[in-house]
Design an enzyme around this catalytic site. Structure first.
Site, short mmCIF file in Angstrom:
data_model
loop_
_atom_site.label_atom_id
_atom_site.label_comp_id
_atom_site.label_asym_id
_atom_site.label_seq_id
_atom_site.Cartn_x
_atom_site.Cartn_y
_atom_site.Cartn_z
N ARG A 56 3.89 4.45 2.54
CA ARG A 56 3.28 5.01 1.33
C ARG A 56 3.91 4.41 0.07
O ARG A 56 3.22 4.11 -0.90
CB ARG A 56 3.44 6.53 1.35
CG ARG A 56 2.76 7.25 0.19
CD ARG A 56 2.67 8.74 0.47
NE ARG A 56 2.12 9.45 -0.67
CZ ARG A 56 2.81 10.31 -1.43
NH1 ARG A 56 4.08 10.55 -1.17
NH2 ARG A 56 2.24 10.93 -2.44
N HIS A 60 1.90 2.44 -2.84
CA HIS A 60 1.95 2.91 -4.23
C HIS A 60 2.54 1.85 -5.15
O HIS A 60 2.20 1.80 -6.33
CB HIS A 60 2.74 4.22 -4.32
CG HIS A 60 1.98 5.41 -3.86
ND1 HIS A 60 2.13 6.67 -4.41
CD2 HIS A 60 1.02 5.55 -2.91
CE1 HIS A 60 1.31 7.52 -3.80
NE2 HIS A 60 0.63 6.86 -2.88
N ASN A 88 3.77 10.36 -7.35
CA ASN A 88 4.93 9.80 -6.65
C ASN A 88 6.11 10.76 -6.52
O ASN A 88 7.15 10.39 -5.95
CB ASN A 88 5.41 8.54 -7.37
CG ASN A 88 4.47 7.37 -7.16
OD1 ASN A 88 3.65 7.37 -6.26
ND2 ASN A 88 4.58 6.36 -8.02
N HIS A 185 -2.86 6.68 7.25
CA HIS A 185 -2.74 8.15 7.27
C HIS A 185 -2.46 8.68 8.67
O HIS A 185 -2.31 9.89 8.84
CB HIS A 185 -4.03 8.79 6.73
CG HIS A 185 -4.19 8.68 5.25
ND1 HIS A 185 -5.34 9.03 4.58
CD2 HIS A 185 -3.33 8.24 4.29
CE1 HIS A 185 -5.18 8.81 3.28
NE2 HIS A 185 -3.98 8.32 3.09
#
Length: 314
Positions: A56, A60, A88, A185
């Site tokens: 992740r 990001h 975040n 995911h």
């Protein structure tokens, strides 16, 4: 909006200029990859949530200013950095990158960028969780700018297919990349706030999102009651929380995707076909995921340096 478009075009152009190479450190720091892998492996043995966190974090990073390690920078007295932006706040395991950086600096000072370490750590997190391996293109430089407000550009869990398509296309990524990368995911956990919109006051006619399986929605309501929801309450992203596999796509077909952005993949003919393909073939998913990760991780920003410490500019 115009400024955002200029920014997006700028860092997509940079990805074409700054050519990356899978053997970039073969001569200058040949043990970099094995060192990072061992650091990730050790961290995983102590904390099973590390793989999802690193994957992740890399995503990001790349979706804001390109893959330049800007998500790793700490806020300063005069600037709130990306890691402190609303999307975040729940990012964690930055220490893994710090440990890897320290070890590599001892071996090859000033050679390996923080952005490359993060890209390699994300790959190792996937592979060590049972997922595919891919040769990570390397040679990124670290950025010197990190602004919390720019995290608003990140695609959200409530996005519909049109919003997702726009977000990905602005970064040179296709619908195929969208579906493949959504498979990330399969790892991790989500707090109630990211999916509460689906189980409470969904719209004027429905309290619960009708595209959700009824029993699954009822279980989510128990986990995330309207009142007295504990701070860390939430649900795992799929049924094999710490294993990188294709269970995520099978759950979407069963109307058990956690986010609106998961379920919306069934509303477009192309993305629905890919969900079906990946649900039926883990091999096809792994291949597509690896290809899309290479593509995403090659979005470069305006990095200018090799940071000595990933939390601070030189």
């Amino acid at each position: 909006m115009a400024l955002q478009s200029v920014f997006v075009i700028t860092f997509v152009l940079f990805s074409c200029v700054n050519a990356l190479s899978s053997n970039y450190y073969d001569q200058t720091c040949p043990d970099a990859e094995s060192t990072i892998r061992q650091v990730v492996k050790k961290a995983m043995s102590n904390d099973k949530t590390v793989p999802a966190a690193l994957l992740r974090m890399h995503f990001h990073d790349c979706f804001v200013r390109g893959c330049d390690g800007s998500v790793l920078l700490n806020s300063t007295k005069n600037n709130q950095a990306e890691k402190d932006g609303p999307p975040n706040i729940s990012l964690h395991s930055f220490y893994v990158i710090d440990v890897a950086k320290k070890q590599i600096e001892n071996m090859c000072p000033g050679v390996v960028s923080c952005a490359d370490i993060l890209a390699l750590a994300a790959r190792d997190a996937v592979t060590l969780s049972g997922g595919p391996y891919w040769a990570v293109p390397k040679g990124r430089k670290d950025g010197r700018i990190s602004i919390a407000s720019e995290t608003r550009q990140l695609p959200g869990p409530n996005f519909n297919i049109s919003q997702l398509q726009q977000s990905f296309s602005q970064r040179g990524l296709s619908l195929d990349d969208l579906v493949a990368l959504s498979g990330g995911h399969t790892l991790g956990f989500s707090h109630c706030s990211s999916f509460r919109n689906r189980i409470e006051n969904f719209d004027s006619k429905n309290d619960v999102d009708p595209s959700l399986d009824a029993s699954f929605a009822a279980n989510l309501k128990k986990i995330c009651p309207v009142k007295n929801t504990t701070k860390n309450a939430g649900a795992t992203m799929d049924t094999t929380t710490f294993l990188f596999d294709n269970a995520y796509y099978k759950l979407i077909l069963q109307k058990k995707g956690l986010f609106s952005s998961d379920s919306t993949l069934l509303t477009n003919s192309r993305t629905k076909t890919l969900v079906l393909n990946f649900a039926n073939s883990q091999h096809e998913f792994f291949k597509a995921f690896a290809d899309s990760m290479i593509k995403m991780s090659s979005i470069s920003g305006s990095g200018q340096e090799i940071r000595h410490d990933c939390r601070f500019v030189n």
